[in-house]
Motif scaffolding. Sequence first.
Motif, short mmCIF file in Angstrom:
data_model
loop_
_atom_site.label_atom_id
_atom_site.label_comp_id
_atom_site.label_asym_id
_atom_site.label_seq_id
_atom_site.Cartn_x
_atom_site.Cartn_y
_atom_site.Cartn_z
N ASP A 187 0.83 -1.22 0.00
CA ASP A 187 0.00 0.00 0.00
C ASP A 187 0.85 1.26 0.00
O ASP A 187 1.52 1.57 0.98
CB ASP A 187 -0.90 -0.03 1.24
N GLY A 232 -3.01 4.44 0.67
CA GLY A 232 -3.94 4.55 1.79
C GLY A 232 -5.36 4.83 1.34
O GLY A 232 -5.74 4.57 0.20
N GLY A 233 -6.16 5.38 2.26
CA GLY A 233 -7.49 5.88 1.95
C GLY A 233 -8.43 4.85 1.35
O GLY A 233 -8.48 3.69 1.77
N LEU A 271 -7.15 1.44 0.11
CA LEU A 271 -6.89 0.48 1.19
C LEU A 271 -8.20 -0.18 1.62
O LEU A 271 -8.27 -1.40 1.80
CB LEU A 271 -6.22 1.19 2.37
N VAL A 294 2.29 -1.36 4.74
CA VAL A 294 1.78 -0.01 4.52
C VAL A 294 2.97 0.94 4.45
O VAL A 294 3.65 1.19 5.45
CB VAL A 294 0.79 0.42 5.62
N ALA A 339 0.72 6.80 2.11
CA ALA A 339 -0.71 7.11 2.04
C ALA A 339 -0.84 8.39 1.25
O ALA A 339 -1.41 9.37 1.69
CB ALA A 339 -1.28 7.24 3.45
N TYR A 344 -9.49 10.26 4.93
CA TYR A 344 -10.48 9.24 4.59
C TYR A 344 -10.45 8.19 5.69
O TYR A 344 -9.39 7.72 6.08
CB TYR A 344 -10.12 8.60 3.24
N ILE A 393 -11.23 4.51 7.35
CA ILE A 393 -11.31 3.12 6.87
C ILE A 393 -12.50 2.44 7.53
O ILE A 393 -12.61 2.40 8.75
CB ILE A 393 -10.01 2.36 7.22
N LYS A 394 -13.37 1.87 6.70
CA LYS A 394 -14.66 1.40 7.22
C LYS A 394 -14.66 -0.01 7.79
O LYS A 394 -15.28 -0.28 8.79
CB LYS A 394 -15.71 1.46 6.10
N LEU A 428 -12.13 -2.24 8.55
CA LEU A 428 -10.84 -2.78 8.96
C LEU A 428 -10.97 -3.99 9.88
O LEU A 428 -10.49 -5.08 9.55
CB LEU A 428 -10.04 -1.68 9.66
#
Lengths: 342, 342
Positions: free
Chosen positions: A227, A230-231, A234, A249, A252, A262, A264-265, A267
């Motif tokens: 990655d 990011g955002g 990801l 990672v 980003a 942003y 992360i929903k 994770l």
Amino acid sequence: MATNTQVLFKDFPEGWVEEKHMEVVKTPFNPETVAVGDDQILVKVKFLSLDPYMRGRMTKAKSYVASFEIGKPLQAGGIGEVHRVGKSVDSVKVGDIVTGMVEWAEWSVIPAAGVKKLQEHKDVPLSYNLGVLGMPGLTAYGGLISIGEPKEGETVYVSGAAGAVGLIVGQVAKNKGCRVVGSAGSDEKVKVLLDLGFDAAFNYKTVKSYDAALAEHCPKGIDVYFDNVGGEMLDAALNHMNVHGRIPVCGAISQYNATEPYAIKNLSMHLIKKRLRVQGLLVSDYYVNKELMAGFTKDVVSYVQQGKIKYFEHIVEGVENAPRAFIGMMKGDNTGKQIIKV
Amino acid sequence: MATNTQVLFKDFPEGWVEEKHMEVVKTPFNPETVAVGDDQILVKVKFLSLDPYMRGRMTKAKSYVASFEIGKPLQAGGIGEVHRVGKSVDSVKVGDIVTGMVEWAEWSVIPAAGVKKLQEHKDVPLSYNLGVLGMPGLTAYGGLISIGEPKEGETVYVSGAAGAVGLIVGQVAKNKGCRVVGSAGSDEKVKVLLDLGFDAAFNYKTVKSYDAALAEHCPKGIDVYFDNVGGEMLDAALNHMNVHGRIPVCGAISQYNATEPYAIKNLSMHLIKKRLRVQGLLVSDYYVNKELMAGFTKDVVSYVQQGKIKYFEHIVEGVENAPRAFIGMMKGDNTGKQIIKV
């Protein structure tokens, strides 16, 4: 009288960096008389490396590297020739080609302890030591090998794949026997990735959705997601990770200019369900890892010499053009490593 | 005629699980004549383990375990006595005490391959095999040791610390020489944690902010964050992690009933800046890890026998009370492992 062209840091940007945040100055300069402290050296700069992480030094916020100082020259990894040495310096001598942190300038007085003498390799251009054999190369190799642990036949997906790090990640992964997929921000860059042997590549700016693109190009899922951005990417990649997948990672870049990051929903759900490992990396950890360094030099020098890694530089001439080059890089204008030939 | 009390799954809940999503039924049942297939066994259930992960089996969404079937009995890890065995079963015999996946029921016909005979340990109650020596214990130990890699003197923070897993994480970490901080959802639970030897503990429901609480209780930062809750607490913990910190992600109980998941804001920045390792875990990976299993049995049996781990059970009697106990557990009513004594 001779002059020294330098680029000074003028102001902390909010959002995108613009030319007004930097200033090119030309000052009278005599390399034979300029003060060089006992522990310092004077270097005639040959190459500068511009890298996205520098954006982090242009903020007041505490980061993993110190902020640039207003009114002082910007700094960068560079290569130069030692022109003079201070009284107590014995680690390098006049005429040595060294690499280390220098100023955005033609001439730079720096601590001798901050540089090391370059080991030159047959068939490897000097400036490659700022790229494939330098910080971005070690970042790519270290993150991929020590966190990604790629195995033959696995799918490795790299975002920011046409950047300095991404190009190397993809090609090292190919050499390790993986199926490699990359994303980048223009059709031109996508073509470069395919020419370099990436198995698939897509332009993230024109796909219907990141999810659809990943489903299409990674039909067996993703084992390693390297990655750089990011955002939202990801978040999308998390959906496509395989059980026991690894996510080094590294950057980003999609977030560096975001005033609201942003979020992360999904994770935790994906982490647990698929026992993913997500790990941040900084190249500084790898310099002190002897085993990894040995593998890096061995693998990457031989890949370059044998043409198994193809490596691009985006060389801009003249330190006075560094601000524009930096701004362009942050917007994605470069393919490959952004270098200033001073 | 004898009966079998069972709890059936009635409907997929949205948000919180309620009693209407389950149904207690009592059906005529003769253990001597009920059909037992060649590869099956009939078990008289003694204990059931209720665990938050079961909420994930109550959704239609694909998860790491299959969804429960509407109209069929719910399932749980349990302990029972073998009452009859099918023709081709030779792995266990009548009278054996076994553990494995059983139904929420007094009697359960299950595949013989799904159970193993219990190894009994001196001074360790049978039901502990569903807790400190069973799935939650191995989850705690495996996540803490293999991902957390706690070192003497480091700070280990555990959320959901008064739950079945959290209590064990904290105490194993204490036995490994760490400073241990826990959070839980009531002052009563916080007192329990302090009584158990946690160095600090706080009630997350009454603190001014998670950030302030972590700053106060982890003044040297967090080296290992054992995450049972996800969401906002994970976001806050990221702020307080030390360089090279590790985050075993075991659960996200704060999110299981959320219709919109809480999105993590500063993941990439902290990951990179501090080279954090965030890794999801599932106990199934640990059962097949011989080295880890050996360490688990050796360490934890001896901790329990020597009183170096204190272990609580929240025992509810009667399978007909399992639905209420499950609902209460999801709301945080239990301190320690939720067990049903059938």
